[in-house]
Design a protein around this motif. Structure first.
Motif, PDB file in Angstrom:
ATOM      1  N   LEU A 114       0.829  -1.201   0.000  1.00 48.19           N
ATOM      2  CA  LEU A 114       0.000   0.000   0.000  1.00 48.19           C
ATOM      3  C   LEU A 114       0.864   1.250   0.000  1.00 48.19           C
ATOM      4  O   LEU A 114       1.949   1.268   0.593  1.00 48.19           O
ATOM      5  N   ASP A 115       0.376   2.281  -0.640  1.00 51.91           N
ATOM      6  CA  ASP A 115       1.038   3.579  -0.600  1.00 51.91           C
ATOM      7  C   ASP A 115       0.784   4.202   0.764  1.00 51.91           C
ATOM      8  O   ASP A 115      -0.350   4.586   1.070  1.00 51.91           O
ATOM      9  N   PRO A 116       1.808   4.302   1.619  1.00 52.78           N
ATOM     10  CA  PRO A 116       1.567   4.813   2.970  1.00 52.78           C
ATOM     11  C   PRO A 116       1.098   6.259   2.994  1.00 52.78           C
ATOM     12  O   PRO A 116       0.350   6.658   3.884  1.00 52.78           O
ATOM     13  N   GLU A 117       1.508   7.041   2.006  1.00 57.53           N
ATOM     14  CA  GLU A 117       1.070   8.428   1.964  1.00 57.53           C
ATOM     15  C   GLU A 117      -0.433   8.509   1.703  1.00 57.53           C
ATOM     16  O   GLU A 117      -1.150   9.280   2.346  1.00 57.53           O
ATOM     17  N   ALA A 118      -0.929   7.702   0.756  1.00 53.85           N
ATOM     18  CA  ALA A 118      -2.366   7.678   0.469  1.00 53.85           C
ATOM     19  C   ALA A 118      -3.150   7.173   1.674  1.00 53.85           C
ATOM     20  O   ALA A 118      -4.235   7.691   1.993  1.00 53.85           O
ATOM     21  N   LEU A 119      -2.618   6.172   2.367  1.00 52.51           N
ATOM     22  CA  LEU A 119      -3.294   5.636   3.553  1.00 52.51           C
ATOM     23  C   LEU A 119      -3.358   6.688   4.653  1.00 52.51           C
ATOM     24  O   LEU A 119      -4.417   6.910   5.258  1.00 52.51           O
ATOM     25  N   TYR A 120      -2.237   7.355   4.889  1.00 54.35           N
ATOM     26  CA  TYR A 120      -2.179   8.377   5.933  1.00 54.35           C
ATOM     27  C   TYR A 120      -3.109   9.540   5.591  1.00 54.35           C
ATOM     28  O   TYR A 120      -3.788  10.100   6.467  1.00 54.35           O
ATOM     29  N   ASN A 121      -3.154   9.907   4.314  1.00 54.25           N
ATOM     30  CA  ASN A 121      -4.053  10.982   3.893  1.00 54.25           C
ATOM     31  C   ASN A 121      -5.512  10.617   4.145  1.00 54.25           C
ATOM     32  O   ASN A 121      -6.306  11.462   4.578  1.00 54.25           O
ATOM     33  N   LEU A 122      -5.886   9.372   3.851  1.00 52.42           N
ATOM     34  CA  LEU A 122      -7.259   8.924   4.095  1.00 52.42           C
ATOM     35  C   LEU A 122      -7.603   9.039   5.573  1.00 52.42           C
ATOM     36  O   LEU A 122      -8.651   9.595   5.945  1.00 52.42           O
ATOM     37  N   TRP A 123      -6.738   8.521   6.420  1.00 56.12           N
ATOM     38  CA  TRP A 123      -7.013   8.562   7.857  1.00 56.12           C
ATOM     39  C   TRP A 123      -7.079   9.998   8.365  1.00 56.12           C
ATOM     40  O   TRP A 123      -7.895  10.324   9.226  1.00 56.12           O
ATOM     41  N   THR A 124      -6.239  10.868   7.818  1.00 58.72           N
ATOM     42  CA  THR A 124      -6.276  12.275   8.224  1.00 58.72           C
ATOM     43  C   THR A 124      -7.592  12.915   7.822  1.00 58.72           C
ATOM     44  O   THR A 124      -8.160  13.729   8.572  1.00 58.72           O
ATOM     45  N   ARG A 125      -8.112  12.570   6.657  1.00 61.07           N
ATOM     46  CA  ARG A 125      -9.410  13.115   6.218  1.00 61.07           C
ATOM     47  C   ARG A 125     -10.530  12.630   7.135  1.00 61.07           C
ATOM     48  O   ARG A 125     -11.460  13.377   7.453  1.00 61.07           O
ATOM     49  N   LEU A 126     -10.465  11.375   7.571  1.00 61.64           N
ATOM     50  CA  LEU A 126     -11.469  10.879   8.512  1.00 61.64           C
ATOM     51  C   LEU A 126     -11.362  11.613   9.844  1.00 61.64           C
ATOM     52  O   LEU A 126     -12.376  11.921  10.484  1.00 61.64           O
ATOM     53  N   ALA A 127     -10.138  11.892  10.252  1.00 62.45           N
ATOM     54  CA  ALA A 127      -9.915  12.542  11.545  1.00 62.45           C
ATOM     55  C   ALA A 127     -10.258  14.022  11.530  1.00 62.45           C
ATOM     56  O   ALA A 127     -10.684  14.580  12.549  1.00 62.45           O
ATOM     57  N   ALA A 128     -10.084  14.685  10.377  1.00 65.11           N
ATOM     58  CA  ALA A 128     -10.203  16.151  10.341  1.00 65.11           C
ATOM     59  C   ALA A 128     -11.258  16.667   9.386  1.00 65.11           C
ATOM     60  O   ALA A 128     -11.438  17.876   9.271  1.00 65.11           O
ATOM     61  N   GLY A 129     -11.983  15.776   8.704  1.00 69.80           N
ATOM     62  CA  GLY A 129     -12.951  16.218   7.708  1.00 69.80           C
ATOM     63  C   GLY A 129     -14.179  16.875   8.308  1.00 69.80           C
ATOM     64  O   GLY A 129     -14.451  16.743   9.508  1.00 69.80           O
ATOM     65  N   PRO A 130     -14.981  17.565   7.476  1.00 69.76           N
ATOM     66  CA  PRO A 130     -16.142  18.324   7.962  1.00 69.76           C
ATOM     67  C   PRO A 130     -17.383  17.459   8.150  1.00 69.76           C
ATOM     68  O   PRO A 130     -18.467  17.771   7.669  1.00 69.76           O
ATOM     69  N   PHE A 131     -17.205  16.351   8.838  1.00 67.42           N
ATOM     70  CA  PHE A 131     -18.293  15.427   9.145  1.00 67.42           C
ATOM     71  C   PHE A 131     -17.856  14.620  10.362  1.00 67.42           C
ATOM     72  O   PHE A 131     -16.662  14.552  10.689  1.00 67.42           O
ATOM     73  N   VAL A 132     -18.804  14.021  11.045  1.00 66.92           N
ATOM     74  CA  VAL A 132     -18.495  13.165  12.192  1.00 66.92           C
ATOM     75  C   VAL A 132     -18.297  11.743  11.677  1.00 66.92           C
ATOM     76  O   VAL A 132     -19.124  11.230  10.915  1.00 66.92           O
ATOM     77  N   THR A 133     -17.205  11.108  12.071  1.00 64.55           N
ATOM     78  CA  THR A 133     -16.899   9.752  11.618  1.00 64.55           C
ATOM     79  C   THR A 133     -17.064   8.765  12.766  1.00 64.55           C
ATOM     80  O   THR A 133     -16.598   9.010  13.884  1.00 64.55           O
ATOM     81  N   ILE A 134     -17.727   7.654  12.469  1.00 66.10           N
ATOM     82  CA  ILE A 134     -18.011   6.627  13.465  1.00 66.10           C
ATOM     83  C   ILE A 134     -17.597   5.270  12.907  1.00 66.10           C
ATOM     84  O   ILE A 134     -18.022   4.889  11.815  1.00 66.10           O
ATOM     85  N   ALA A 135     -16.774   4.542  13.635  1.00 66.75           N
ATOM     86  CA  ALA A 135     -16.431   3.164  13.278  1.00 66.75           C
ATOM     87  C   ALA A 135     -17.321   2.220  14.072  1.00 66.75           C
ATOM     88  O   ALA A 135     -17.356   2.295  15.310  1.00 66.75           O
ATOM     89  N   LEU A 136     -18.050   1.354  13.368  1.00 68.41           N
ATOM     90  CA  LEU A 136     -18.824   0.286  14.006  1.00 68.41           C
ATOM     91  C   LEU A 136     -17.999  -0.985  13.908  1.00 68.41           C
ATOM     92  O   LEU A 136     -17.750  -1.488  12.808  1.00 68.41           O
ATOM     93  N   VAL A 137     -17.568  -1.501  15.050  1.00 74.40           N
ATOM     94  CA  VAL A 137     -16.571  -2.567  15.045  1.00 74.40           C
ATOM     95  C   VAL A 137     -17.149  -3.850  15.636  1.00 74.40           C
ATOM     96  O   VAL A 137     -17.587  -3.884  16.783  1.00 74.40           O
ATOM     97  N   ARG A 138     -17.102  -4.884  14.807  1.00 71.02           N
ATOM     98  CA  ARG A 138     -17.428  -6.246  15.232  1.00 71.02           C
ATOM     99  C   ARG A 138     -16.236  -7.122  14.866  1.00 71.02           C
ATOM    100  O   ARG A 138     -15.612  -6.939  13.834  1.00 71.02           O
ATOM    101  N   GLY A 139     -15.934  -8.099  15.693  1.00 72.50           N
ATOM    102  CA  GLY A 139     -14.909  -9.068  15.346  1.00 72.50           C
ATOM    103  C   GLY A 139     -13.498  -8.506  15.354  1.00 72.50           C
ATOM    104  O   GLY A 139     -13.182  -7.541  16.055  1.00 72.50           O
ATOM    105  N   ARG A 140     -12.657  -9.103  14.521  1.00 64.55           N
ATOM    106  CA  ARG A 140     -11.214  -8.867  14.555  1.00 64.55           C
ATOM    107  C   ARG A 140     -10.843  -7.528  13.911  1.00 64.55           C
ATOM    108  O   ARG A 140     -11.351  -7.168  12.854  1.00 64.55           O
ATOM    109  N   VAL A 141      -9.931  -6.814  14.571  1.00 65.47           N
ATOM    110  CA  VAL A 141      -9.380  -5.558  14.051  1.00 65.47           C
ATOM    111  C   VAL A 141      -7.872  -5.637  14.239  1.00 65.47           C
ATOM    112  O   VAL A 141      -7.386  -5.709  15.369  1.00 65.47           O
ATOM    113  N   ASN A 142      -7.129  -5.621  13.146  1.00 65.71           N
ATOM    114  CA  ASN A 142      -5.687  -5.794  13.257  1.00 65.71           C
ATOM    115  C   ASN A 142      -4.946  -4.739  12.454  1.00 65.71           C
ATOM    116  O   ASN A 142      -5.418  -4.285  11.409  1.00 65.71           O
ATOM    117  N   ALA A 143      -3.785  -4.344  12.963  1.00 62.90           N
ATOM    118  CA  ALA A 143      -2.818  -3.528  12.224  1.00 62.90           C
ATOM    119  C   ALA A 143      -3.487  -2.294  11.609  1.00 62.90           C
ATOM    120  O   ALA A 143      -4.017  -1.454  12.336  1.00 62.90           O
TER     121      ALA A 143
END
Length: 253
Positions: free
Chosen positions: A79-108
């Motif tokens: 994976l392109d780490p820059e693209a991945l980091y940019n995506l996560w930054t948009r989720l963290a700082a974007g103009p909307f509320v982000t919610i993760a619904l988590v069931r089961g395994r979550v790794n790395a």
């Protein structure tokens, strides 16, 4: 975009994005990363006629996200780490509320995806782990987003121990915000207030919060550089390839 790895639905200011690579444990490959970036861009003010105020990310009942796709990485398609980091930054700082619904395994990288969100809601089956050090890696891109939630020592422990923690442990250390048997009921409890918020106000607020706690922006160059260096390491590549082909860790005969 025609989504191949996601199910994306827009309804009355709400966007629900479901990871949909069940045979691969919802592991993130280049296609999924591209589709996630596109889906999130559609939630920004110019993307929809009705502004999106809440973005919900979810996986399957057995696995939220297993992290980066090891089968792809074994062939050199990391994976392109820059693209991945940019995506996560948009989720963290974007103009909307982000919610993760988590069931089961979550790794790395799945931990990074969840921790980039404003809220993490879990059912009791959720189990969070950072397995990277088992293969000679470390979670360079995940850690800034994880530390933002847990603090340094708790993130440090999770990275070094490499074993899963339960949903209740995740709640205690700050990864999760709520745990309940009925995860949809948890979501419904959050939506009435959140759905009324102004996207402009949320965007300004989240940018302000990012400045107050600047670890994500400050760590970005080093996280991307370290990630690239690790995946360029021939030993790391061999470890990943052996695990994919033989299901053996580096220390096993």
């Amino acid at each position: 975009m025609r989504y191949e790895t996601l199910d994306v639905r827009f309804l009355d200011g709400l966007c629900r994005i479901r990871l949909n690579r069940p045979e691969q444990g919802n592991a993130i490959n280049a296609r999924m990363l591209e589709e996630l970036a596109h889906a999130v861009s559609q939630c920004e003010p110019s993307g929809q006629d009705k502004p999106v105020t809440v973005v919900v990310l979810e996986g399957a009942a057995e696995v939220f996200c297993a992290g980066g796709d090891f089968e792809a990485a074994a062939t050199g398609a990391t994976l392109d780490p820059e693209a991945l980091y940019n995506l996560w930054t948009r989720l963290a700082a974007g103009p909307f509320v982000t919610i993760a619904l988590v069931r089961g395994r979550v790794n790395a990288g799945g931990v990074g995806l969840a921790c980039a969100c404003d809220f993490v809601l879990c059912d009791p089956t959720a189990a969070f782990s950072l397995s990277e050090l088992l293969f000679g890696l470390f979670p360079a891109c995940v850690l800034p987003f994880l530390i933002r939630r847990t603090g340094v020592q708790k993130a440090h422990r999770l990275a070094l121990m490499t074993r899963p923690i339960t949903a209740e442990d995740a709640l205690a250390c700050g990864i999760a915000d709520a745990v309940g048997e009925d995860i949809e009921a948890l979501l419904r409890a959050y939506l009435p207030r959140l759905s009324k918020l102004s996207g402009t106000a949320v965007g300004r607020y989240k940018r302000y919060m990012a400045e107050l706690s600047d670890i994500v922006a400050r760590a970005r160059p080093m996280a991307i550089s370290e990630n690239r260096a690790m995946f360029d390491d021939p030993t790391v590549r061999r470890n990943i390839s052996r695990y994919v082909t033989e299901m053996k860790f580096p220390w096993e005969p």
